[in-house]
Design a protein around this motif. Structure first.
Motif, short mmCIF file in Angstrom:
data_model
loop_
_atom_site.label_atom_id
_atom_site.label_comp_id
_atom_site.label_asym_id
_atom_site.label_seq_id
_atom_site.Cartn_x
_atom_site.Cartn_y
_atom_site.Cartn_z
N ASP A 310 -23.68 -85.07 53.35
CA ASP A 310 -23.76 -83.62 53.58
C ASP A 310 -22.39 -83.04 53.91
N TRP A 311 -21.66 -83.74 54.77
CA TRP A 311 -20.31 -83.27 55.11
C TRP A 311 -19.43 -83.23 53.86
N HIS A 312 -19.51 -84.26 53.05
CA HIS A 312 -18.68 -84.34 51.84
C HIS A 312 -19.01 -83.19 50.88
N ARG A 313 -20.29 -82.87 50.74
CA ARG A 313 -20.67 -81.77 49.87
C ARG A 313 -20.22 -80.43 50.43
N GLN A 314 -20.40 -80.23 51.73
CA GLN A 314 -20.10 -78.95 52.33
C GLN A 314 -18.60 -78.67 52.42
N TRP A 315 -17.79 -79.72 52.49
CA TRP A 315 -16.35 -79.51 52.63
C TRP A 315 -15.57 -79.90 51.38
N THR A 316 -15.54 -81.18 51.06
CA THR A 316 -14.65 -81.62 49.98
C THR A 316 -15.12 -81.12 48.62
N ILE A 317 -16.37 -81.35 48.27
CA ILE A 317 -16.85 -80.92 46.95
C ILE A 317 -16.85 -79.40 46.86
N PHE A 318 -17.22 -78.73 47.95
CA PHE A 318 -17.18 -77.27 47.98
C PHE A 318 -15.76 -76.78 47.69
N ASN A 319 -14.77 -77.41 48.31
CA ASN A 319 -13.38 -77.06 48.05
C ASN A 319 -13.00 -77.29 46.60
N TRP A 320 -13.36 -78.46 46.07
CA TRP A 320 -13.00 -78.75 44.68
C TRP A 320 -13.65 -77.75 43.73
N ALA A 321 -14.91 -77.40 43.98
CA ALA A 321 -15.59 -76.43 43.12
C ALA A 321 -14.87 -75.08 43.13
N ASN A 322 -14.39 -74.68 44.29
CA ASN A 322 -13.67 -73.41 44.39
C ASN A 322 -12.35 -73.47 43.63
N TRP A 323 -11.62 -74.57 43.75
CA TRP A 323 -10.37 -74.73 42.99
C TRP A 323 -10.66 -74.75 41.49
N PHE A 324 -11.73 -75.41 41.10
CA PHE A 324 -12.09 -75.44 39.68
C PHE A 324 -12.38 -74.03 39.16
N ALA A 325 -13.06 -73.21 39.96
CA ALA A 325 -13.41 -71.86 39.52
C ALA A 325 -12.17 -71.03 39.19
N TRP A 326 -11.11 -71.21 39.97
CA TRP A 326 -9.88 -70.46 39.75
C TRP A 326 -9.01 -71.07 38.66
N ALA A 327 -9.16 -72.37 38.43
CA ALA A 327 -8.17 -73.10 37.63
C ALA A 327 -8.02 -72.64 36.18
N PRO A 328 -9.09 -72.37 35.41
CA PRO A 328 -8.89 -72.07 33.99
C PRO A 328 -7.99 -70.87 33.73
N VAL A 329 -8.29 -69.72 34.35
CA VAL A 329 -7.48 -68.54 34.08
C VAL A 329 -6.11 -68.65 34.73
N THR A 330 -6.05 -69.21 35.94
CA THR A 330 -4.75 -69.42 36.58
C THR A 330 -3.87 -70.32 35.74
N ALA A 331 -4.48 -71.30 35.06
CA ALA A 331 -3.71 -72.22 34.22
C ALA A 331 -2.99 -71.50 33.08
N LEU A 332 -3.59 -70.41 32.58
CA LEU A 332 -2.93 -69.67 31.52
C LEU A 332 -1.60 -69.09 32.00
N PHE A 333 -1.60 -68.55 33.22
CA PHE A 333 -0.37 -67.99 33.76
C PHE A 333 0.63 -69.09 34.09
N LEU A 334 0.19 -70.17 34.72
CA LEU A 334 1.10 -71.25 35.06
C LEU A 334 1.69 -71.88 33.80
N GLY A 335 0.88 -72.03 32.76
CA GLY A 335 1.38 -72.57 31.51
C GLY A 335 2.43 -71.69 30.87
N ARG A 336 2.27 -70.38 31.02
CA ARG A 336 3.24 -69.44 30.46
C ARG A 336 4.63 -69.62 31.06
N LEU A 337 4.71 -70.07 32.32
CA LEU A 337 5.99 -70.22 32.99
C LEU A 337 6.78 -71.43 32.55
N ALA A 338 6.15 -72.34 31.79
CA ALA A 338 6.69 -73.68 31.60
C ALA A 338 7.73 -73.81 30.49
#
Length: 511
Positions: A310-338
């Motif tokens: 339960d702790w792992h789901r509420q903290w670590t996996i919850f965090n990873w899911a939130n980072w995943f939600a932002w990652a696709p569109v943010t990746a477009l901008f980060l890739g543009r800088l490269a």
């Protein structure tokens, strides 16, 4: 150089997320408890059944990036051997850092370690508030804010950078799948991916802005001694939205990069103050013990093998899911800088250096919060439990003797960190919903940027007024579920690119 293609609105990608967002917002306002209950049930089902996929994928991403960095492919130049960089290394680092952390590192850098210190997983048998719990809290901050989350961003951003600049594919998320599917990737499924990920990012940005509005309003009221209420919140929302729209509209070199550099220097100034004013010896000792525990438990803690499920789901996996939600569109901008830099330099700038900064920030901010809470009989945790995470940040700086000047500086850092991150994401969102974006014409029309920026602001302020921040934040996390498969596809594409070892600027398109 080819002439830039005419820019026009990509109607499905632009209009459908707006319509879905408006519908979800209306449902959350009219049927708030029922809507939140449905979201929570969906969120719990995803974390229960797909939690291991989030964790295993994140660790594999880190291993893939390490292998690529150490391989000959790491020397390949993004954009080809004659490509010129958009930004110098310092400005590149500043933009990358501010695009990826926004206000989260300020809010959770204080609140999260207090949770872990005073409510550690039962499976570990730690006494709340003890030195063992303090080591666990610091180790967990390193886990949640250094290598693993940045691997999620870096995998997708690096794949997009190579495909966009070297393969000359469109500025679309579907381009991530071209090495696997050929031009079939740019069909209806690709459009659906763009729509879904754009919606997830708008929801996440609105949640972050809503939390920022509340924190800034509380800080302003505490500093000035007056209660501004709803008008103050509207004023703060308007100022933030206007600021990141102006910054995004002025482009990468003037607006986004300039704000990011200022914000990064302010971050370092805050770190310096805390290290000077806080219990330095205890903070460094915590960093060493927490760092050792982080290294020792890296695999089992990432995978949730040595903590309560339960702790792992509420903290670590919850965090990873939130980072995943932002990652696709943010990746477009980060890739543009490269463009103009090597693959190895990209991994250094997007993974290694931000992770080191995260470790330094947590050594200072989380270390001070843990040490002060231990010495004061969990006084900070009592504030957290009774008043929520926002006041705890300011109480920490009060305890360090910061006074009104430091409080004002922290308020400015909150404001600036959101603006610096939001302008980059508004730029990427607008470009994603516009046809004709290319390296020669990288910016969307100003009108599109205004629509997206205003939408984020309106959603955030309506949610603040309706106390619906938890609901929209849940929508952002739910967006991490489909984003998981997008980033997994990007990782497969990146692996395919590395195996092929393509270094030329204009390879033949597969398929």
């Amino acid at each position: 150089m080819t002439a830039p293609a005419p820019r026009s609105i990509n109607r499905p990608v632009f209009l459908i997320p707006l319509a879905v967002l408006a519908t979800a917002l209306a449902a959350s306002l009219w049927q708030g408890p029922a809507f939140l209950a449905a979201e929570t049930a969906s969120n719990d089902w995803i974390l229960l059944h797909f939690g291991p996929v989030f964790t295993v994928a994140s660790v594999l991403f880190l291993a893939l990036l390490a292998a690529i960095a150490l391989s000959p492919y790491g020397g390949s130049i993004i954009g080809g051997p004659h490509a010129k960089p958009l930004l110098g290394r310092w400005r590149w680092f500043a933009v990358t850092l501010c695009t990826t952390i926004a206000t989260g590192i300020l809010f959770w850098g204080v609140a999260e370690p207090l949770f872990h210190l005073n409510a550690p997983p039962k499976m570990l048998g730690l006494v709340p508030g003890s030195d063992g719990a303090a080591t666990f809290a610091m180790s967990t901050m390193f886990l949640h804010w250094t290598l693993t989350p940045y691997a999620i961003y870096t995998v997708a951003a690096l794949a997009f950078a190579i495909i966009y600049y070297n393969w000359r594919e469109p500025f679309r998320l579907s381009s991530l799948f071209v090495p696997l599917l050929g031009q079939r990737a740019h069909g209806p499924v690709g459009t659906a991916v763009d729509i879904l990920c754009l919606y997830a990012l708008v929801a996440g940005m609105a949640a972050s802005l809503g939390a920022g509005i509340l924190s800034l309003a509380g800080g302003v009221e505490g500093l000035s001694g007056f209660v501004g209420g709803v008008p103050l919140r509207w004023a703060i929302a308007g100022l933030i939205v206007a600021s990141f729209l102006i910054s995004a509209a002025t482009g990468l070199q003037k607006g986004i990069a300039g704000l990011s550099v200022l914000n990064t220097w302010l971050f370092f100034a805050i770190i310096a103050f805390v290290l000077a004013a806080g219990p330095l010896t205890e903070m460094l000792a915590l960093s060493l013990s927490g760092g050792a525990d982080y290294v020792r438990t890296f695999i089992p803690r990432n995978l949730g093998l040595d903590v309560d499920a339960d702790w792992h789901r509420q903290w670590t996996i919850f965090n990873w899911a939130n980072w995943f939600a932002w990652a696709p569109v943010t990746a477009l901008f980060l890739g543009r800088l490269a463009v103009g830099y090597s693959v190895r330099a990209f991994i250094l700038m997007n993974l290694v250096l931000p992770a080191l900064f995260g470790a330094l920030w947590m050594t200072a901010i989380a270390g001070a919060a843990i040490a002060i809470d231990q010495h004061s009989g969990a006084s900070l945790y009592a504030i957290l439990a009774s008043e929520g995470p926002d006041p705890v940040l300011f109480r920490l700086f009060d305890a360090l003797g910061g006074g009104s000047f430091v409080t004002a500086a922290v308020l400015f850092a909150i404001f600036l960190s959101y603006v610096a991150g939001a302008d980059a994401n508004v730029s990427a969102m607008s470009a994603l919903s516009t046809h004709g974006i290319s390296p020669e014409a990288p910016e969307a029309p100003l009108a599109v940027q205004i629509v997206w920026g205003t939408t984020v602001g309106l959603v955030a302020i309506v949610l603040v007024a309706a106390s619906g921040i938890d609901g929209i934040r849940m929508m952002s996390v739910l967006g991490g579920f489909p984003a998981l498969f997008v980033i997994a596809g990007a990782a497969l594409s990146l692996g395919a690119l590395a195996v092929r070892g393509r270094k030329d600027t204009t390879p033949a398109k597969p398929g």
